[in-house]
Design a protein around this motif. Structure first.
Motif, mmCIF file in Angstrom:
data_model
loop_
_atom_site.group_PDB
_atom_site.id
_atom_site.type_symbol
_atom_site.label_atom_id
_atom_site.label_comp_id
_atom_site.label_asym_id
_atom_site.label_seq_id
_atom_site.Cartn_x
_atom_site.Cartn_y
_atom_site.Cartn_z
ATOM 1 N N ASN A 25 0.806 -1.220 0.000
ATOM 2 C CA ASN A 25 0.000 0.000 0.000
ATOM 3 C C ASN A 25 0.840 1.272 0.000
ATOM 4 O O ASN A 25 0.301 2.366 0.146
ATOM 5 C CB ASN A 25 -0.935 0.019 1.218
ATOM 6 C CG ASN A 25 -1.960 -1.081 1.144
ATOM 7 O OD1 ASN A 25 -2.520 -1.348 0.085
ATOM 8 N ND2 ASN A 25 -2.190 -1.758 2.248
ATOM 9 N N ALA A 26 2.148 1.145 -0.137
ATOM 10 C CA ALA A 26 3.017 2.324 -0.116
ATOM 11 C C ALA A 26 2.902 3.096 -1.420
ATOM 12 O O ALA A 26 2.708 2.525 -2.496
ATOM 13 C CB ALA A 26 4.461 1.906 0.120
ATOM 14 N N ASP A 27 2.999 4.412 -1.296
ATOM 15 C CA ASP A 27 3.023 5.282 -2.458
ATOM 16 C C ASP A 27 3.940 6.466 -2.175
ATOM 17 O O ASP A 27 4.654 6.467 -1.167
ATOM 18 C CB ASP A 27 1.607 5.729 -2.855
ATOM 19 C CG ASP A 27 0.887 6.533 -1.783
ATOM 20 O OD1 ASP A 27 1.553 7.139 -0.901
ATOM 21 O OD2 ASP A 27 -0.350 6.583 -1.816
ATOM 22 N N GLU A 28 3.940 7.453 -3.036
ATOM 23 C CA GLU A 28 4.848 8.590 -2.875
ATOM 24 C C GLU A 28 4.546 9.445 -1.649
ATOM 25 O O GLU A 28 5.353 10.290 -1.261
ATOM 26 C CB GLU A 28 4.870 9.465 -4.143
ATOM 27 C CG GLU A 28 3.567 10.167 -4.438
ATOM 28 C CD GLU A 28 2.605 9.400 -5.329
ATOM 29 O OE1 GLU A 28 1.789 10.063 -5.991
ATOM 30 O OE2 GLU A 28 2.651 8.156 -5.363
ATOM 31 N N TYR A 29 3.403 9.218 -1.016
ATOM 32 C CA TYR A 29 3.022 9.964 0.180
ATOM 33 C C TYR A 29 3.177 9.143 1.456
ATOM 34 O O TYR A 29 2.712 9.544 2.520
ATOM 35 C CB TYR A 29 1.591 10.484 0.044
ATOM 36 C CG TYR A 29 1.404 11.305 -1.203
ATOM 37 C CD1 TYR A 29 2.048 12.534 -1.337
ATOM 38 C CD2 TYR A 29 0.623 10.859 -2.258
ATOM 39 C CE1 TYR A 29 1.904 13.286 -2.491
ATOM 40 C CE2 TYR A 29 0.476 11.603 -3.414
ATOM 41 C CZ TYR A 29 1.125 12.812 -3.521
ATOM 42 O OH TYR A 29 1.003 13.566 -4.663
ATOM 43 N N SER A 30 3.813 8.002 1.351
ATOM 44 C CA SER A 30 3.976 7.103 2.494
ATOM 45 C C SER A 30 5.142 7.525 3.380
ATOM 46 O O SER A 30 6.191 7.929 2.900
ATOM 47 C CB SER A 30 4.215 5.672 2.013
ATOM 48 O OG SER A 30 3.063 5.142 1.410
ATOM 49 N N ARG A 31 4.923 7.375 4.673
ATOM 50 C CA ARG A 31 5.982 7.535 5.684
ATOM 51 C C ARG A 31 5.683 6.557 6.802
ATOM 52 O O ARG A 31 4.549 6.113 6.973
ATOM 53 C CB ARG A 31 5.984 8.957 6.279
ATOM 54 C CG ARG A 31 6.451 10.071 5.375
ATOM 55 C CD ARG A 31 7.924 10.017 5.006
ATOM 56 N NE ARG A 31 8.847 9.799 6.110
ATOM 57 C CZ ARG A 31 9.412 10.762 6.833
ATOM 58 N NH1 ARG A 31 9.165 12.023 6.585
ATOM 59 N NH2 ARG A 31 10.257 10.450 7.818
ATOM 60 N N LEU A 32 6.702 6.248 7.568
ATOM 61 C CA LEU A 32 6.511 5.528 8.816
ATOM 62 C C LEU A 32 6.446 6.604 9.879
ATOM 63 O O LEU A 32 7.399 7.368 10.060
ATOM 64 C CB LEU A 32 7.673 4.560 9.073
ATOM 65 C CG LEU A 32 7.851 3.467 8.033
ATOM 66 C CD1 LEU A 32 9.031 2.575 8.396
ATOM 67 C CD2 LEU A 32 6.584 2.639 7.874
ATOM 68 N N CYS A 33 5.312 6.693 10.571
ATOM 69 C CA CYS A 33 5.144 7.816 11.496
ATOM 70 C C CYS A 33 6.142 7.780 12.645
ATOM 71 O O CYS A 33 6.466 8.824 13.215
ATOM 72 C CB CYS A 33 3.711 7.950 11.972
ATOM 73 S SG CYS A 33 3.108 6.617 12.992
ATOM 74 N N CYS A 34 6.710 6.613 12.949
ATOM 75 C CA CYS A 34 7.721 6.556 14.001
ATOM 76 C C CYS A 34 9.006 7.271 13.591
ATOM 77 O O CYS A 34 9.865 7.538 14.428
ATOM 78 C CB CYS A 34 8.025 5.112 14.400
ATOM 79 S SG CYS A 34 8.979 4.173 13.177
ATOM 80 N N GLN A 35 9.131 7.591 12.305
ATOM 81 C CA GLN A 35 10.341 8.236 11.808
ATOM 82 C C GLN A 35 10.150 9.731 11.530
ATOM 83 O O GLN A 35 11.080 10.415 11.105
ATOM 84 C CB GLN A 35 10.812 7.533 10.531
ATOM 85 C CG GLN A 35 11.149 6.079 10.736
ATOM 86 C CD GLN A 35 12.244 5.893 11.759
ATOM 87 O OE1 GLN A 35 13.354 6.377 11.578
ATOM 88 N NE2 GLN A 35 11.927 5.210 12.861
ATOM 89 N N ILE A 36 8.958 10.244 11.753
ATOM 90 C CA ILE A 36 8.691 11.670 11.559
ATOM 91 C C ILE A 36 9.027 12.395 12.853
ATOM 92 O O ILE A 36 8.508 12.058 13.921
ATOM 93 C CB ILE A 36 7.215 11.913 11.168
ATOM 94 C CG1 ILE A 36 6.901 11.218 9.839
ATOM 95 C CG2 ILE A 36 6.925 13.405 11.082
ATOM 96 C CD1 ILE A 36 5.430 11.244 9.462
ATOM 97 N N ASP A 37 9.916 13.370 12.759
ATOM 98 C CA ASP A 37 10.293 14.152 13.946
ATOM 99 C C ASP A 37 9.106 14.963 14.436
ATOM 100 O O ASP A 37 8.432 15.640 13.653
ATOM 101 C CB ASP A 37 11.453 15.097 13.624
ATOM 102 C CG ASP A 37 12.759 14.353 13.399
ATOM 103 O OD1 ASP A 37 12.940 13.272 13.991
ATOM 104 O OD2 ASP A 37 13.600 14.866 12.634
ATOM 105 N N ILE A 38 8.857 14.886 15.728
ATOM 106 C CA ILE A 38 7.769 15.635 16.345
ATOM 107 C C ILE A 38 8.303 17.016 16.719
ATOM 108 O O ILE A 38 9.074 17.155 17.679
ATOM 109 C CB ILE A 38 7.214 14.919 17.598
ATOM 110 C CG1 ILE A 38 6.810 13.487 17.269
ATOM 111 C CG2 ILE A 38 6.070 15.709 18.202
ATOM 112 C CD1 ILE A 38 5.725 13.354 16.232
#
Length: 67
Positions: free
Chosen positions: A41-54
């Motif tokens: 289900n990955a696409d160009e808008y995919s991220r792993l939210c655990c890797q997004i800096d808060i």
């Protein structure tokens, strides 16, 4: 948080970032990209939210949990 606690060893926290918010979340690392390539289900808008800096920079970012 993901099952593994944010160490980027699975894709249980896969999200789709709203296109207009991609710049705010930053780019995926190579290990994150490799992990996402295993998800159908990955696409160009995919991220792993655990890797997004808060930070304040992501205030208002829209994330949709991938199915």
């Amino acid at each position: 948080m993901a099952i593994v606690g944010g160490v980027c060893s699975c894709a249980t926290c896969h999200v789709h970032v709203a296109p207009e918010d991609m710049e705010k979340t930053g780019s995926a690392s190579e290990i994150e990209t490799d992990m996402l390539e295993l998800d159908d289900n990955a696409d160009e808008y995919s991220r792993l939210c655990c890797q997004i800096d808060i930070t304040d920079a992501i205030d208002g970012v829209v994330l949709k949990v991938a199915k």
